[in-house]
Each structure stands twice: as C-alpha cells, then as structure tokens.
Scaffold this motif. Structure first.
Motif: not given
Length: 102
Positions: A26-42
């Motif tokens: 669950s924590n890993a999924n949270y980190r993945i989600t935050m990584k996607i949001i914060l990096k705003r990867s295109t």
C-alpha cells in the motif's frame, strides 16, 4: 498447553506478517502515485509501467487481506477487518481508482 500457546502465537505472528506485507505494498502504491503527480511526467510509458506495478501491488494486498480474513478467530475480528477494508471509504476509493496518465 505449551503447544496450544505456540500455535496461537504462530497464527497471530503470521497475521501480523501479512498485515505488514499489505501495508508495504500500500505504501509502495502511495509512493508511485506521488512520484507520478510530483514529477508530472509527460512520458506515457513511465506512467504505464507505474500502473502495472500498482495493479500488481493491489493484487498482493488483496491476497494478504483475504488470507487474514480467512484466519480471523472471531466474528468481532472479521467485523473489524471488514470495517478497515471497506471499499466505499472515500480515501480507499480515490486511491484505488486513480489512473494518472500525464
């Protein structure tokens, strides 16, 4: 009596380990989600890879939850587990359904 205490300890230890495993994913999924949001990867492929990893983590979480439920000793324990995993809770629903693709 010693054997019964040992069996009970082992069973509860296994439930604790399963709960820790579910929390890890669950924590890993949270980190993945935050990584996607914060990096705003295109780069869509990066988000796709993250989505696959998150889906696999949710599968592992579900398997651990199911096993913990099967191991429940009492009705009260099953009710508490059901309350903690209620899929209708807004944070759980929002987190599970977030499909972030930038």
């Amino acid at each position: 009596m010693n054997a019964e205490v040992s069996r009970l300890f082992d069973q509860r230890w296994e439930k604790l380990q399963l709960a820790r495993q579910a929390m890890f994913y669950s924590n890993a999924n949270y980190r993945i989600t935050m990584k996607i949001i914060l990096k705003r990867s295109t780069v869509k492929t990066g988000a796709d890879l993250f989505s696959l990893e998150r889906a696999e983590n949710w599968r592992k979480i579900g398997a651990a939850e199911k096993k913990i439920d099967e191991m429940a000793d009492s009705t009260a324990e099953k009710e508490l587990l059901a309350k903690s995993l209620k899929p209708g809770d807004p944070p759980v629903r929002a987190f599970k359904s977030s499909s972030i693709c930038w």
